[in-house]
Scaffold this active site. Structure first.
Site, PDB file in Angstrom:
ATOM      1  N   ASP A  56       0.811  -1.218   0.000  1.00 44.85           N
ATOM      2  CA  ASP A  56       0.000   0.000   0.000  1.00 44.85           C
ATOM      3  C   ASP A  56       0.844   1.268   0.000  1.00 44.85           C
ATOM      4  OD1 ASP A  56      -2.052  -1.749   0.035  1.00 44.85           O
ATOM      5  OD2 ASP A  56      -3.123  -0.857   1.721  1.00 44.85           O
ATOM      6  N   ASN A  72      -5.178  -2.171  -3.875  1.00 40.96           N
ATOM      7  CA  ASN A  72      -6.321  -2.289  -2.964  1.00 40.96           C
ATOM      8  C   ASN A  72      -6.084  -1.394  -1.749  1.00 40.96           C
ATOM      9  OD1 ASN A  72      -8.739  -3.136  -1.941  1.00 40.96           O
ATOM     10  ND2 ASN A  72      -8.042  -5.171  -1.318  1.00 40.96           N
ATOM     11  N   ASP A  77      -9.914  -2.328  13.104  1.00 43.22           N
ATOM     12  CA  ASP A  77      -8.993  -3.285  12.476  1.00 43.22           C
ATOM     13  C   ASP A  77      -8.488  -4.313  13.474  1.00 43.22           C
ATOM     14  OD1 ASP A  77      -9.329  -2.095  10.082  1.00 43.22           O
ATOM     15  OD2 ASP A  77      -7.416  -1.021  10.070  1.00 43.22           O
ATOM     16  N   GLU A  96     -11.080  -4.713   3.026  1.00 43.72           N
ATOM     17  CA  GLU A  96     -10.418  -5.474   1.961  1.00 43.72           C
ATOM     18  C   GLU A  96     -11.322  -6.598   1.448  1.00 43.72           C
ATOM     19  OE1 GLU A  96      -9.030  -3.970   4.331  1.00 43.72           O
ATOM     20  OE2 GLU A  96      -6.946  -3.443   3.892  1.00 43.72           O
ATOM     21  N   HIS A 120      -4.873  -9.040   4.413  1.00 43.16           N
ATOM     22  CA  HIS A 120      -3.713  -9.239   5.285  1.00 43.16           C
ATOM     23  C   HIS A 120      -4.109  -9.563   6.718  1.00 43.16           C
ATOM     24  CE1 HIS A 120      -3.901  -4.692   6.383  1.00 43.16           C
ATOM     25  NE2 HIS A 120      -4.985  -5.014   5.709  1.00 43.16           N
ATOM     26  N   ARG A 121      -5.148  -8.909   7.207  1.00 40.55           N
ATOM     27  CA  ARG A 121      -5.497  -9.105   8.623  1.00 40.55           C
ATOM     28  C   ARG A 121      -6.099 -10.489   8.866  1.00 40.55           C
ATOM     29  NH1 ARG A 121      -3.675  -4.903  10.687  1.00 40.55           N
ATOM     30  NH2 ARG A 121      -3.876  -2.899   9.663  1.00 40.55           N
ATOM     31  N   LYS A 144       0.605  -6.261   2.433  1.00 38.22           N
ATOM     32  CA  LYS A 144      -0.111  -4.974   2.458  1.00 38.22           C
ATOM     33  C   LYS A 144       0.368  -4.093   3.617  1.00 38.22           C
ATOM     34  CE  LYS A 144      -4.931  -3.406   2.331  1.00 38.22           C
ATOM     35  NZ  LYS A 144      -4.936  -2.549   1.167  1.00 38.22           N
TER      36      LYS A 144
END
Ligand SMILES: Nc1ncnc2c1ncn2[C@@H]1O[C@H](COP(=O)(O)OP(=O)(O)OP(=O)(O)O)[C@@H](O)[C@H]1O
Ligand SMILES: Nc1ccn([C@H]2C[C@H](O)[C@@H](COP(=O)(O)O)O2)c(=O)n1
Length: 676
Positions: free
Chosen positions: A52, A94, A328, A356, A403-404, A431
């Site tokens: 990112d 993204n 998040d 995402e 990613h998370r 990311k």
């Protein structure tokens, strides 16, 4: 970074040590844009290097900013009063933290720009921001679906006259990034009059707005916050570089290690996990994840730039929490809930649906695969852990290019059933945290099932090294080319002037034990010198065969070989990997091919190096080497009783690799459920 199709994390038991976290994505991309809009050069320290931030940097370069990277510091020379490139097509991947603020900034700079991203970006709403910019008078068109990227800012003739005499209204209840985008862009328009932004609806994720306001202040823009409902940017605002700025580590990334400390028993001699780069006084809202982790039972202490987390209450306590302030990091709570004493409810998380991926659906689905019971609503997720250890399932976690999802599910490897966890597409962590798994593996220890090992033994030129390297690459495992240890020992003996024979066995064993041998990106270094080619000659192979027949030498290199068995797994090639060094390995392959075939392969190998050798001589040499390796007194070359035989005389390298991988898959508990 792991770029494999999947990453199998073996069952884990404990953790201990310290981790240094990468810079925050949210802060990094805000700082980059503000530096780009400022006059002067900003030295950005500890900037996150990720997908990112690369998207943002590429866009800024294309717009005309100077970007220089030296010794870990990124220097951005801002546009100041200069005009950016007038017409551009920008790809945002993204990266919401690039797409939204750049849209607003470019709309206020004038020019003809198209902004697009990956398929998921085209599903992420941007309509509320575009509506706000259109209210102002900006010309923005959708090039696909109304309300979603791609879009075109059609202002080739310059920024139109803006309607600044009334507040710019923007919705605050879908994504706080819309408000952040306006806050960072509208100082461009606050020249002769104040600009007021008015939030419509309940503002979500206020901590992210607090980060934006704090960073704007560092760049000379003093915004007045009127109770999170109105924000006033004063007339005469002008971005001014602070000269130098440090990016705090990512508090959301810290959540995985805070959870790790709460879940994992401390490794022997350690007191939990120490986290560096972010601390109790962080400006990031997600730092309040600590409170949630404490509510579940974690013991957390810390200072301005560090945290220490230890397991305390066990099992963890189930919680019922409004997570609006930690959108998040709250995903990590969903995985912690697997280790809780009851049902956990995470509320007010509607924004997860437009991230995402649809994170509520994704988390519910993947938690269920592990054996949890989940219930999802429009803005909540309810998680009941597996009732018993036996109710856990070995799952292949789909990561949705998120990613998370990938990072938080790695923590399921602490399950009490001792099951491995498969993380699909582990590269998606790039990311925000490209080295997440490496960082994790450095501080965790496997359960009693241990680190998996695949042994590939066999005679010379059977293709062991080639196949082992490709299998290791496919799985993201480490590689032990044990032959190179004997080859290096033979070379070291020669360099020391020692004839290779029983009379010098002790001296050569000492050399083997103490030689400074290093494996670095496929190269072999002996005392700092690259000996990769020197140990690959036919003579070096024969010398290796001779030294390897000395029992003292074999004993001397056992510890070195065992040291290669580190997370997430190992592929070991040699002669005695399955019989002596890793006798309990879950997969052993005895790889062979006919002598004629192996001699021809060796001939081709030598030809590629410009050496023309007679096939008959090569065959005689390799048969002599095989005979010595098979008939020596210690650890002779032979197939382990439980090894699978693979004669690859008639196979291509790819077929041989595919066969070994297929055997490996058959041994994985989730292979069947993934296929079924
Ligand atoms: N299935 C195969 N078909 C054709 N060529 C192969 C096959 N497998 C390996 N080779 C080739 O054979 C050569 C020898 O392979 P490799 O060096 O991997 O063997 P090895 O068993 O590790 O040998 P050594 O024990 O001597 O190090 C290489 O050039 C490799 O590309
Ligand atoms: N595990 C091992 C690996 C290698 N050797 C010896 C025997 C081989 O002839 C020699 C060189 O190995 P290569 O690089 O060709 O695989 O080293 C061994 O005894 N045990």
């Amino acid at each position: 970074m792991y770029s494999t199709a999947f990453l199998d994390i073996p069952a884990l038991a404990s953790a201990g040590g310290s981790v240094q976290l990468p810079g925050s994505k949210s802060i990094s991309n805000r700082v980059l844009l503000l530096a780009a809009l400022s006059s002067g050069t900003t030295a950005v320290h500890d900037l996150l290097d990720s997908d990112d931030t690369r998207v943002m940097l590429d866009a800024l370069r294309a717009l005309g900013c100077q970007v220089a990277l030296a010794e870990g510091t990124t220097r951005i020379t801002g546009l100041g009063d200069a005009r950016p490139a007038a017409a551009l097509s920008l790809f945002m991947g993204n990266a919401g933290t690039a797409m939204r603020p750049l849209t607003a900034a470019l709309a206020l700079l004038g020019g003809d720009y198209t902004l697009d991203g990956v398929a998921r970006m085209r599903e992420r709403p941007i309509g509320d921001l575009v509506d706000a910019l259109r209210q102002l008078g900006c010309h923005i068109d959708y090039l696909g679906t109304e309300g979603f990227p791609p879009l075109r800012i059609a202002q080739g003739a310059g920024v139109p006259a803006l309607a600044l005499d009334r507040p710019v209204r923007v919705r605050g209840d879908v994504s706080s990034q819309f408000l952040t985008a306006l806050l960072m862009a509208l100082p461009l328009a606050a020249k002769s009059q104040d600009v007021v932004i008015e939030v419509v609806g309940e503002l979500i994720s206020k901590p992210y707005i607090a980060i934006t306001l704090a960073l704007l202040a560092r760049f000379g823009i003093a915004v007045t916050n009127e109770n999170w409902q109105r924000f006033r940017i004063p007339a005469g605002s002008r971005y001014q570089s602070p000269g130098s700025i440090h990016v705090e580590a990512d508090a959301s990334s810290a959540s995985y290690f805070i959870a790790l400390g709460a879940i994992a028993a401390s490794a022997r001699g350690q007191k939990g996990i120490e986290i560096h780069g972010v601390g109790l006084n962080s400006i990031q809202g997600d730092i309040r994840f600590i409170e949630a982790a404490q509510a579940m039972g974690a013991q957390v202490s810390g200072g301005p730039n560090w945290l220490r987390v230890e397991r305390s209450t066990w099992p963890l306590k189930a919680i019922d929490l409004d997570c609006n302030h930690i959108p998040d990091a709250a995903m990590t709570l969903a995985v912690m809930a697997l280790y809780a004493d009851g049902t956990t409810v995470l509320r007010n998380i509607a924004s997860w649906r437009v991230k995402e991926t649809d994170r509520i659906a994704a988390m519910a689905t993947e938690l269920r695969k592990l054996g949890a019971t989940t219930e999802e609503g429009p803005d909540f997720l309810r998680i009941t852990p597996p009732a018993t250890a036996q109710a856990w399932r070995a799952a292949s976690i789909h990561t949705y290019d998120d990613h998370r999802v990938a990072m938080c599910f790695s923590l399921a490897a602490f399950n009490p059933a001792g099951l491995p966890v498969r993380i699909e597409d582990p590269r998606c962590v790039a990311k925000t945290f490209p080295d997440y798994f490496e960082t994790l593996f450095a501080v965790v220890q496997p359960a009693s099932t241990g680190v998996p090992v695949i042994c590939i033994d066999g005679p010379t030129a059977s293709g062991k090294g080639t196949v082992a390297a490709k299998v290791a690459q496919a799985l993201g495992y480490h590689l032990l080319d044990s032959g190179s240890i004997y080859r290096a020992t033979g070379l070291a003996a020669r360099q020391a002037g020692l004839a290779i024979g029983a009379e010098h066995a002790e001296a050569i064993a000492d050399l083997a034990r103490t030689m400074a041998l290093r494996f670095d990106a496929g190269r072999v270094l002996l005392a700092g010198v690259d000996v990769s080619d020197a140990i690959r000659t036919e003579q070096a192979g024969m010398d290796a065969s001779l030294v390897s027949a000395l029992p003292q030498v074999r004993t001397a290199v056992v510890a070195l070989q065992l040291g290669f068995r580190t997370l997430p797994g190992l592929v070991a090639d040699g002669r005695d990997m399955g019989t002596v060094i890793f006798p309990a390995a879950p997969l052993k392959v005895y790889l062979t091919a006919s002598a004629a075939c192996r001699a021809e392969r060796r001939r081709q190998q030598l030809l590629a190096r410009g050496i023309n050798a007679k096939i008959a001589d090569l065959r005689a040499d390799l048969e002599a080497r095989d005979a010595r390796d098979m008939n020596r007194s210690v650890a002779p070359l032979k197939s382990a009783q439980d090894a699978l035989l693979l004669d690859n005389s008639e196979l291509t390298i790819e077929q041989a690799v595919a066969q070994v991988l297929a055997w490996w898959q058959q041994r994985q508990p989730f292979a069947r459920s993934a296929a079924g």
